[in-house]
Write an enzyme that holds these catalytic residues in place. Structure first.
Site, mmCIF file in Angstrom:
data_model
loop_
_atom_site.group_PDB
_atom_site.id
_atom_site.type_symbol
_atom_site.label_atom_id
_atom_site.label_comp_id
_atom_site.label_asym_id
_atom_site.label_seq_id
_atom_site.Cartn_x
_atom_site.Cartn_y
_atom_site.Cartn_z
ATOM 1 N N GLU A 290 0.799 -1.229 0.000
ATOM 2 C CA GLU A 290 0.000 0.000 0.000
ATOM 3 C C GLU A 290 0.830 1.276 0.000
ATOM 4 O OE1 GLU A 290 0.384 -2.259 2.423
ATOM 5 O OE2 GLU A 290 0.251 -1.395 4.424
ATOM 6 N N HIS A 314 -8.150 -3.967 -1.067
ATOM 7 C CA HIS A 314 -7.374 -4.075 0.169
ATOM 8 C C HIS A 314 -6.301 -2.977 0.254
ATOM 9 C CE1 HIS A 314 -5.363 -6.318 3.495
ATOM 10 N NE2 HIS A 314 -4.289 -5.749 2.979
ATOM 11 N N GLU A 315 -5.502 -2.886 -0.780
ATOM 12 C CA GLU A 315 -4.415 -1.894 -0.737
ATOM 13 C C GLU A 315 -4.978 -0.475 -0.693
ATOM 14 O OE1 GLU A 315 -1.874 -3.298 0.115
ATOM 15 O OE2 GLU A 315 -2.245 -5.297 -0.670
ATOM 16 N N HIS A 318 -6.007 0.547 2.768
ATOM 17 C CA HIS A 318 -4.880 0.972 3.604
ATOM 18 C C HIS A 318 -4.651 2.489 3.545
ATOM 19 C CE1 HIS A 318 -3.038 -2.538 5.395
ATOM 20 N NE2 HIS A 318 -2.883 -3.171 4.239
ATOM 21 N N GLU A 337 -3.846 -4.277 9.463
ATOM 22 C CA GLU A 337 -4.367 -5.287 8.536
ATOM 23 C C GLU A 337 -5.795 -5.740 8.832
ATOM 24 O OE1 GLU A 337 -3.002 -5.773 5.773
ATOM 25 O OE2 GLU A 337 -0.980 -5.017 6.111
ATOM 26 N N ASP A 396 8.989 -9.805 10.198
ATOM 27 C CA ASP A 396 8.652 -10.477 8.961
ATOM 28 C C ASP A 396 8.259 -11.946 9.180
ATOM 29 O OD1 ASP A 396 8.529 -9.738 6.236
ATOM 30 O OD2 ASP A 396 10.049 -11.287 5.869
ATOM 31 N N TYR A 404 -4.816 -10.283 10.066
ATOM 32 C CA TYR A 404 -5.740 -9.964 8.984
ATOM 33 C C TYR A 404 -7.152 -10.464 9.298
ATOM 34 C CZ TYR A 404 -1.727 -9.074 5.878
ATOM 35 O OH TYR A 404 -0.589 -8.571 5.307
HETATM 36 N N1 BES Z 1 0.971 -4.427 3.852
HETATM 37 C C1 BES Z 1 0.729 -5.725 3.341
HETATM 38 C C2 BES Z 1 1.977 -6.417 2.871
HETATM 39 C C3 BES Z 1 3.031 -6.647 3.937
HETATM 40 C C4 BES Z 1 2.695 -6.986 5.226
HETATM 41 C C5 BES Z 1 4.360 -6.532 3.606
HETATM 42 C C6 BES Z 1 3.707 -7.178 6.180
HETATM 43 C C7 BES Z 1 5.339 -6.730 4.551
HETATM 44 C C8 BES Z 1 5.028 -7.048 5.840
HETATM 45 C C9 BES Z 1 -0.286 -5.693 2.203
HETATM 46 O O1 BES Z 1 -1.293 -4.766 2.376
HETATM 47 C C10 BES Z 1 -0.954 -7.029 2.157
HETATM 48 O O2 BES Z 1 -1.552 -7.396 3.128
HETATM 49 N N2 BES Z 1 -0.867 -7.741 1.043
HETATM 50 C C11 BES Z 1 -1.489 -9.036 0.852
HETATM 51 C C12 BES Z 1 -2.720 -8.933 0.023
HETATM 52 C C13 BES Z 1 -3.990 -8.768 0.746
HETATM 53 C C14 BES Z 1 -5.159 -8.849 -0.237
HETATM 54 C C15 BES Z 1 -4.222 -9.689 1.898
HETATM 55 C C16 BES Z 1 -0.509 -9.906 0.092
HETATM 56 O O3 BES Z 1 0.527 -9.408 -0.310
HETATM 57 O O4 BES Z 1 -0.799 -11.066 -0.143
HETATM 58 ZN ZN ZN Z 2 -2.603 -5.256 3.945
#
Ligand code: BES
Ligand code: ZN
Length: 621
Positions: A290, A314-315, A318, A337, A396, A404
């Site tokens: 995002e 989703h993005e 954010h 999330e 991470d 989520y």
């Molecule tokens: N912000 C997250 C990606 C993220 C989280 C990167 C933690 C690094 C550390 C992003 O918004 C996200 O949640 N992406 C998901 C997609 C979403 C539809 C659940 C993904 O990348 O799968």
């Molecule tokens: Zn996210």
């Protein structure tokens, strides 16, 4: 003598006065909670504005230049401590260019290093001259062969959670917010984009200027450079992609502008001006990121049937939950999330209707149940709390589906207790009153109790403490219903019990989400049933990455070898960690598959971003 005593007394009093002043000194920044993932002394000195000036060197795979930070400091602050990861620093100057002393601390395997810079009493800005390492974890440098066009190299960054420090020396804690501007110099035939105001056109000399006037956290700093073209998708939205991808992407994401409009109708004005998406090469390790004004997205959402656009909802969501109101530390990640998944689902419901949103919710519940089950089995019960304790690990590794999906179902529970009208009004107020500020779990609970759950009975019905500080799913979790998926459930029960052949299953009206539910509900499989399913539905050749991934999980579980060449291709082409992890984990379960997985990994790894690379390396070796 008497006079002397008076003077002395006066001096002491003045001294105390100063002291007193020192302690009560009001700076313009709020105190933040301790952040275990940052070395920064952000409660003494706060970085408020960044001016970045970097040259992109594709040959050496480095960014080189300067980062100038404006700072706001308490009087007693004698040094500024920044987070860095593998940066080569050549010089640091203060204000008008006077060189200053600095030290670089020992390497911490998670946090990187502390860069401690000496300040003068009235220092207002600090300039760091540096270059990144070719191994900078945030950055992925792609050769032309790794792009769609095959002619130009490509670069993208991924800063969340704590990788910004590997390309910008910064107070890399999500609670710290700053505005920024940047100058990026690159090849004149490439377009550079950042999480800021961008040019949509190539610049003749390869120099690009960026500006972000609203305060953001370091994990939202982003840069990408490549052969990118722009197309508008509406009033304030558009898409950047490699030229060969652009038309398909525009068709796929046709709903983007209406998503923005729906989101604004739900929770108030979009605060960031434009909302654009850049479609990156397939090695992007996430589905989406995002980055403000410019979501970074995987090309695997361009499925050809518009079925995976919830990721954009989703993005986009954010832009409120996360980018406006931001988790203060990674332990509060669910505030980013969980709220975003709830918001995403509301956008999807508005645009695509209730039955579609119900399918997404039910699939989410299935994911959550699976995650809770496996975390519990691994003895990681604490990781099923919403409020996490990630202090001793790499964030991470500790961030899971729980934030989520359990987060989403917690918010749904509140909604069901107070009703949608009141909950929506509450959320709108929450975003507006807390915008551009960090939020932590404790303050959220206080805010919730003060502004929504003032009725004791409602407070008791919500059971916030159980959701936030307790394991698994509380017993007041909402029921998820989907008539569409019930239909799939009936058919699949017959197939699981061998009462129907695959080809006789009534699949009329099946969309990607029916198929995903179908695949996840398959049980009692064996090789002949796998072959039967494949013959009937051609799963191995699916061009839909979500469907392919769920199918491949069964293929590995059942050692269904006809699919292995397709699995290999998938693992090499796609760098999205969410797909790679479950497949490699299954392969690592038996010796023969594990050896095969190691070979595939060796071929695939030049194409993986560090985020996926380190996760997968730990699985296969
Ligand atoms: N912000 C997250 C990606 C993220 C989280 C990167 C933690 C690094 C550390 C992003 O918004 C996200 O949640 N992406 C998901 C997609 C979403 C539809 C659940 C993904 O990348 O799968
Ligand atoms: Zn996210």
């Amino acid at each position: 003598m008497y006079k002397f005593c008076l003077v002395l007394l006066a001096l002491v009093l003045i001294g105390q006065g100063c002291n007193f002043n020192d302690q009560s000194e009001t700076t313009s920044f709020d105190k933040l909670s301790n952040d275990a993932h940052s070395f920064a002394n952000f409660n003494e000195v706060r970085t408020t504005h960044l001016n970045l000036d970097l040259a992109v060197d594709f040959e050496k795979k480095v960014l080189q230049g300067t980062a100038t930070w404006d700072i706001d400091k308490t009087k007693k602050a004698k040094e500024l401590i920044l987070d860095i990861g593998n940066l080569a620093i050549s010089k640091i100057t203060l204000d008008t260019g006077i060189a200053t002393q600095y030290t670089i601390g020992p390497v911490d395997s998670i946090k990187g290093q502390a860069l401690t810079i000496s300040l003068k009493p009235n220092t207002t800005s600090v300039t760091i001259h540096y270059s990144t390492s070719p191994q900078a974890k945030a950055l992925q440098w792609l050769t032309p062969a790794q792009t769609l066009g095959k002619v130009h190299p490509f670069l993208f960054s991924q800063s969340q959670a704590i990788l910004a420090r590997t390309w910008v020396p910064c107070q890399d804690a999500p609670g710290v917010k700053f505005t920024y501007e940047a100058t990026i110099k690159t090849d004149s035939n490439l377009l550079a984009l950042m999480s800021a105001e961008n040019d949509t056109m190539l610049s003749a000399n390869g120099i690009y200027h960026f500006k972000m006037d609203q305060p953001i956290s370091s994990y939202l700093l982003a840069l990408t450079v490549g052969d990118l073209k722009f197309a508008s998708t509406g009033r304030n939205s558009g898409i950047y992609a490699e030229p060969a991808m652009l038309d398909r992407a525009v068709w796929e994401l046709e709903s983007m502008q209406s998503m923005i409009d729906s989101a604004e109708a739900l929770y108030g004005p979009y605060a960031w001006g434009r909302y654009d998406v850049v479609i990156l090469p397939p090695s992007f390790p996430f589905g989406g990121m995002e980055n403000p004004r410019l979501t970074f997205a995987t090309p695997t959402i361009i499925a050809g049937d518009r079925s995976l656009v919830a990721l954009i909802a989703h993005e986009l969501a954010h832009s409120w939950s996360g980018n406006l109101v931001t988790n203060e530390t990674w332990n509060d990640f669910w505030l980013n999330e969980g709220f975003t998944v709830y918001f995403e689902q509301r956008i999807m419901e508005k645009i695509f209707g209730v039955p579609y949103a119900q399918m997404l919710t039910k699939l989410g519940m299935g994911d959550l149940e699976e995650t809770i089950e496996s975390l519990t089995a691994e003895g990681r019960i604490e990781d099923t709390h919403l409020f996490l304790n990630l202090d001793n690990q790499d964030p991470d590794d500790g961030l899971t589906d729980v934030a989520y999906e359990k987060g989403r179902f917690f918010l749904q529970t509140i909604e069901s207790v107070v009703g949608r009208t009141r909950f929506d009004a509450f959320l709108k107020k929450y975003f507006s009153e807390n915008k551009f500020k960090p939020m932590n779990t404790e303050r959220f609970v206080a805010y919730l109790n003060k502004n929504l759950l003032t009725d004791e009975q409602e407070k008791a019905d919500v059971k916030a403490a159980e959701w936030i500080y307790g394991p698994g799913m509380p017993d007041n979790a909402p029921e998820v219903n989907s008539a569409e998926l019930d239909r799939v459930e009936l058919a699949i029960a017959k197939f699981n019990n061998n009462r129907i052949k695959a080809k006789d299953i009534d699949i009329t009206g099946y969309t990607t989400h029916h198929w995903l539910y179908f695949l996840r509900a398959l049980k009692n499989l064996n090789l002949s049933k796998m072959a039967e399913l494949d013959a009937a539905f051609n799963f191995t050749a699916s061009g839909n990455s979500e469907i392919a991934c769920d199918w491949f999980k069964h293929c590995i579980d059942e050692s269904y070898k006809p699919a292995y060449p397709a699995i290999e291709t998938f693992l090499i082409q796609v760098g999205r960690r969410k797909f790679l992890t479950p497949l490699y984990e299954r392969l690592a379960k038996n010796k023969e598959d594990k050896l095969w997985a190691q070979k595939v990994f060796e071929k695939a790894k030049p194409g993986y971003h560090s985020v996926s690379y380190s996760t997968i390396k730990n699985i296969v070796y």
